[in-house]
Design a protein around this motif. Structure first.
Motif, mmCIF file in Angstrom:
data_model
loop_
_atom_site.group_PDB
_atom_site.id
_atom_site.type_symbol
_atom_site.label_atom_id
_atom_site.label_comp_id
_atom_site.label_asym_id
_atom_site.label_seq_id
_atom_site.Cartn_x
_atom_site.Cartn_y
_atom_site.Cartn_z
ATOM 1 N N ARG A 97 0.851 -1.194 0.000
ATOM 2 C CA ARG A 97 0.000 0.000 0.000
ATOM 3 C C ARG A 97 0.889 1.247 0.000
ATOM 4 N NH1 ARG A 97 -2.978 -0.909 5.384
ATOM 5 N NH2 ARG A 97 -0.852 -1.624 5.841
ATOM 6 N N PHE A 98 0.785 2.019 -1.066
ATOM 7 C CA PHE A 98 1.650 3.179 -1.266
ATOM 8 C C PHE A 98 0.920 4.452 -0.872
ATOM 9 C CE2 PHE A 98 3.797 6.525 -3.620
ATOM 10 C CZ PHE A 98 5.142 6.195 -3.443
ATOM 11 N N VAL A 99 1.492 5.198 0.072
ATOM 12 C CA VAL A 99 0.913 6.468 0.494
ATOM 13 C C VAL A 99 1.484 7.556 -0.414
ATOM 14 C CG1 VAL A 99 0.540 8.060 2.400
ATOM 15 C CG2 VAL A 99 0.822 5.620 2.862
ATOM 16 N N GLN A 100 0.644 8.175 -1.199
ATOM 17 C CA GLN A 100 1.114 9.119 -2.208
ATOM 18 C C GLN A 100 1.080 10.551 -1.696
ATOM 19 O OE1 GLN A 100 -1.455 9.237 -5.641
ATOM 20 N NE2 GLN A 100 -3.291 9.113 -4.404
ATOM 21 N N ARG A 101 1.810 11.419 -2.368
ATOM 22 C CA ARG A 101 1.761 12.857 -2.120
ATOM 23 C C ARG A 101 0.762 13.496 -3.081
ATOM 24 N NH1 ARG A 101 5.921 15.547 0.207
ATOM 25 N NH2 ARG A 101 4.565 17.353 -0.144
ATOM 26 N N GLN A 102 0.405 14.738 -2.768
ATOM 27 C CA GLN A 102 -0.604 15.427 -3.565
ATOM 28 C C GLN A 102 -0.069 15.780 -4.952
ATOM 29 O OE1 GLN A 102 1.375 16.925 -1.458
ATOM 30 N NE2 GLN A 102 1.420 19.162 -1.669
ATOM 31 N N THR A 103 -0.977 15.897 -5.902
ATOM 32 C CA THR A 103 -0.617 16.317 -7.252
ATOM 33 C C THR A 103 0.026 17.705 -7.204
ATOM 34 O OG1 THR A 103 -2.460 15.062 -8.179
ATOM 35 C CG2 THR A 103 -1.515 16.785 -9.563
ATOM 36 N N GLY A 104 1.116 17.879 -7.942
ATOM 37 C CA GLY A 104 1.812 19.164 -7.973
ATOM 38 C C GLY A 104 2.966 19.252 -7.000
ATOM 39 N N SER A 105 3.101 18.266 -6.126
ATOM 40 C CA SER A 105 4.245 18.272 -5.205
ATOM 41 C C SER A 105 5.479 17.746 -5.918
ATOM 42 C CB SER A 105 3.947 17.420 -3.967
ATOM 43 O OG SER A 105 3.862 16.043 -4.317
ATOM 44 N N ALA A 130 3.560 9.477 9.116
ATOM 45 C CA ALA A 130 2.576 9.156 10.151
ATOM 46 C C ALA A 130 1.601 8.088 9.675
ATOM 47 C CB ALA A 130 1.819 10.410 10.567
ATOM 48 N N ALA A 131 1.194 8.157 8.418
ATOM 49 C CA ALA A 131 0.276 7.158 7.875
ATOM 50 C C ALA A 131 0.912 5.774 7.870
ATOM 51 C CB ALA A 131 -0.157 7.561 6.464
ATOM 52 N N ILE A 132 2.203 5.718 7.542
ATOM 53 C CA ILE A 132 2.902 4.428 7.524
ATOM 54 C C ILE A 132 3.101 3.908 8.945
ATOM 55 C CG2 ILE A 132 5.059 3.262 6.879
ATOM 56 C CD1 ILE A 132 5.254 5.409 4.610
ATOM 57 N N ALA A 133 3.515 4.786 9.850
ATOM 58 C CA ALA A 133 3.743 4.376 11.237
ATOM 59 C C ALA A 133 2.465 3.885 11.898
ATOM 60 C CB ALA A 133 4.331 5.548 12.033
ATOM 61 N N SER A 134 1.315 4.428 11.491
ATOM 62 C CA SER A 134 0.043 4.035 12.086
ATOM 63 C C SER A 134 -0.539 2.782 11.450
ATOM 64 C CB SER A 134 -0.967 5.177 11.965
ATOM 65 O OG SER A 134 -1.324 5.398 10.603
ATOM 66 N N GLY A 135 0.093 2.286 10.372
ATOM 67 C CA GLY A 135 -0.379 1.069 9.724
ATOM 68 C C GLY A 135 -1.372 1.286 8.604
ATOM 69 N N LEU A 136 -1.662 2.537 8.263
ATOM 70 C CA LEU A 136 -2.591 2.802 7.168
ATOM 71 C C LEU A 136 -1.982 2.479 5.809
ATOM 72 C CD1 LEU A 136 -4.458 6.111 8.073
ATOM 73 C CD2 LEU A 136 -5.343 3.780 8.064
ATOM 74 N N GLY A 137 -0.667 2.567 5.718
ATOM 75 C CA GLY A 137 0.038 2.254 4.485
ATOM 76 C C GLY A 137 1.309 1.493 4.791
ATOM 77 N N ASP A 138 1.915 0.932 3.754
ATOM 78 C CA ASP A 138 3.142 0.162 3.928
ATOM 79 C C ASP A 138 4.390 0.943 3.536
ATOM 80 O OD1 ASP A 138 1.745 -2.283 4.632
ATOM 81 O OD2 ASP A 138 1.182 -2.406 2.508
ATOM 82 N N VAL A 139 4.247 1.887 2.618
ATOM 83 C CA VAL A 139 5.421 2.546 2.063
ATOM 84 C C VAL A 139 5.007 3.868 1.439
ATOM 85 C CG1 VAL A 139 5.129 1.273 -0.109
ATOM 86 C CG2 VAL A 139 7.354 2.269 0.436
ATOM 87 N N GLY A 140 5.940 4.817 1.395
ATOM 88 C CA GLY A 140 5.708 6.082 0.719
ATOM 89 C C GLY A 140 7.045 6.757 0.466
ATOM 90 N N MET A 141 7.067 7.676 -0.483
ATOM 91 C CA MET A 141 8.277 8.440 -0.753
ATOM 92 C C MET A 141 8.367 9.598 0.233
ATOM 93 S SD MET A 141 10.270 7.390 -3.257
ATOM 94 C CE MET A 141 11.098 8.887 -3.795
ATOM 95 N N GLY A 142 9.582 9.870 0.707
ATOM 96 C CA GLY A 142 9.771 10.981 1.618
ATOM 97 C C GLY A 142 11.229 11.180 1.938
ATOM 98 N N ILE A 143 11.510 12.186 2.754
ATOM 99 C CA ILE A 143 12.893 12.484 3.123
ATOM 100 C C ILE A 143 13.282 11.704 4.372
ATOM 101 C CG2 ILE A 143 12.959 14.749 2.026
ATOM 102 C CD1 ILE A 143 12.336 16.003 4.705
ATOM 103 N N GLN A 144 14.572 11.498 4.532
ATOM 104 C CA GLN A 144 15.088 10.697 5.632
ATOM 105 C C GLN A 144 14.694 11.268 6.991
ATOM 106 O OE1 GLN A 144 19.284 9.936 5.334
ATOM 107 N NE2 GLN A 144 19.430 9.060 7.387
ATOM 108 N N ALA A 145 14.710 12.586 7.124
ATOM 109 C CA ALA A 145 14.387 13.212 8.407
ATOM 110 C C ALA A 145 12.961 12.881 8.836
ATOM 111 C CB ALA A 145 14.578 14.723 8.318
ATOM 112 N N ALA A 146 12.016 12.823 7.898
ATOM 113 C CA ALA A 146 10.631 12.484 8.230
ATOM 114 C C ALA A 146 10.524 11.035 8.674
ATOM 115 C CB ALA A 146 9.730 12.745 7.031
ATOM 116 N N ALA A 147 11.225 10.143 7.967
ATOM 117 C CA ALA A 147 11.208 8.730 8.356
ATOM 118 C C ALA A 147 11.751 8.555 9.767
ATOM 119 C CB ALA A 147 12.019 7.902 7.354
ATOM 120 N N GLN A 148 12.858 9.203 10.053
ATOM 121 C CA GLN A 148 13.492 9.058 11.365
ATOM 122 C C GLN A 148 12.601 9.614 12.471
ATOM 123 O OE1 GLN A 148 17.762 9.729 11.569
ATOM 124 N NE2 GLN A 148 17.527 10.831 13.491
ATOM 125 N N SER A 149 11.857 10.671 12.197
ATOM 126 C CA SER A 149 11.018 11.271 13.231
ATOM 127 C C SER A 149 9.910 10.334 13.686
ATOM 128 C CB SER A 149 10.423 12.587 12.726
ATOM 129 O OG SER A 149 9.484 12.363 11.694
#
Length: 382
Positions: free
Chosen positions: A231-239, A275-294
């Motif tokens: 389950r891929f958590v996507q970012r908004q269009t235009g980001s 947050a969506a991945i950490a809560s179990g709503l999704g399995d994976v998403g693109m993002g920066i390392q600092a967000a993952a670590q937080s």
């Protein structure tokens, strides 16, 4: 079930707030119990007495009309299913709204600053979501008495705000694109004009897959994400991150709709995806390392990208922009940037240096690549 309302408030405080945290004592208690496994250890972690924590939990249970903590003799204390759902729902809502909360706080700080000192410079920046920019805002206030009115938006929306005169400076990010810049060029070129716009060096940062701790699905590439149906958590269009995702799919020879992302709402920040991945709503998403670590997530690097600030050429001499560039060129900023996971100084020029579009973005006058496309800006994934 009791009917409950939510009341928000803010306060003025001598100490500057870092980021856009909105704290509530209930969730501090619940997270402490969840992380420490006992009320006694939770109380110690919070610097409170056992009696205070126990009494507060009982009080909150009466307010909410639901049990919050369960335990038995010799077993660790656990949040009830209701409390687990509550903490993750609150976390997702708060992180999703973080850019908007930050914008509100900045507006209130600006009002206070203008009331106290009408001579303080104000600089409005619309920018793609970034975890280093709030730190720059705080440093600019301390170093230069420059109030940065920071508003987060997608890269395309930020550049559109600049074109419409709603800000003096915008922020966007793009990976090195020597061979296949088509998607980024289509989105960004109409909003940036060589000679008219100038870039300002900001940083280079790592983007990649944010996954559950330990990477249980062994996801290393977007092809793995497609193959496993994760389950891929996507970012908004235009980001910029959505553009990067589509770019990497194209480079891998995968269709734009290959990811399993249609049943999940698009998020508008890196931390909301985490947050969506950490809560179990999704399995994976693109993002920066600092967000993952937080959020305690594992991070699989996929690409290095350059983050630029941009403004009209004649804005470079504005006093507020000169102050901003001075902050970016300072040792304090270099030290601040080094402390953010996955960030490093710009690969093109230096922080605060003015760059032309054609120098910083060599793909600007691109030609269709004749050879097969090689991975761009990729980091080792082992």
């Amino acid at each position: 079930m009791k009917s409950l309302g939510v009341h928000l408030q803010y306060s003025f405080d001598p100490s500057a707030q870092q980021g856009a945290q909105v704290r509530n004592p209930l969730f501090d208690l619940l997270w402490a119990v969840r992380e420490n496994g006992s009320i006694q250890h939770a109380a110690k972690a919070l610097g409170l007495s056992y009696r205070h924590v126990w009494g507060s939990l009982k009080q909150w249970q009466e307010v909410l009309g639901e049990p919050l903590v369960s335990w038995s003799q010799g077993q660790p204390a656990r949040l009830t299913p209701f409390a687990e759902r509550l903490v993750w729902a609150e976390t997702r809502a708060r992180t999703r709204l973080t850019p908007h909360i930050e914008a509100l706080r900045v507006e209130l700080e600006r009002a206070l600053a203008e009331a106290r000192d009408g001579d303080q410079h104000v600089l409005t920046i619309y920018a793609s979501h970034d975890l280093a920019l709030p730190a720059l805002r705080e440093l600019a206030s301390r170093q230069q008495r420059l109030h940065v009115e920071l508003r987060f938006a997608g890269s395309v929306d930020a550049l559109r705000a600049l074109a419409e005169g709603r800000c003096r400076i915008a922020g966007f990010h793009v990976p090195p694109l020597p061979d296949s810049p088509k998607l980024f060029a289509q989105a960004l070129k109409p909003l940036l004009k060589p000679g008219q716009h100038k870039l300002i060096g900001f940083s280079r940062r790592a983007q990649g897959l944010m996954v559950a701790p330990g990477n249980p699905l062994s996801l290393r590439t977007l092809a793995d994400v497609v193959r496993t149906g994760a389950r891929f958590v996507q970012r908004q269009t235009g980001s910029g991150t959505r553009l990067l995702t589509d770019h990497l799919l194209q480079d891998a020879g995968l269709p734009a709709d290959a990811l399993n992302r249609h049943e999940l709402a698009a998020e508008d920040s890196h931390i909301a995806v985490a947050a969506a991945i950490a809560s179990g709503l999704g399995d994976v998403g693109m993002g920066i390392q600092a967000a993952a670590q937080s959020f305690g997530l594992a991070f699989v690097p996929m690409a290095n990208e350059d983050y630029f600030l941009v403004g009209l050429k004649d804005a470079l001499d504005h006093p507020a922009v000169l102050k901003l560039r001075a902050v970016l060129g300072s040792t304090d900023w270099q030290q601040t940037l080094a402390a953010v996971p996955g960030y490093e100084p710009p690969a093109i020029g230096a922080a605060g240096e003015v760059l032309s579009l054609t120098k910083a973005l060599p793909w600007w006058h691109f030609k269709q690549a004749k050879a097969s496309v090689a991975p761009l800006g990729l980091l080792p994934t082992g």
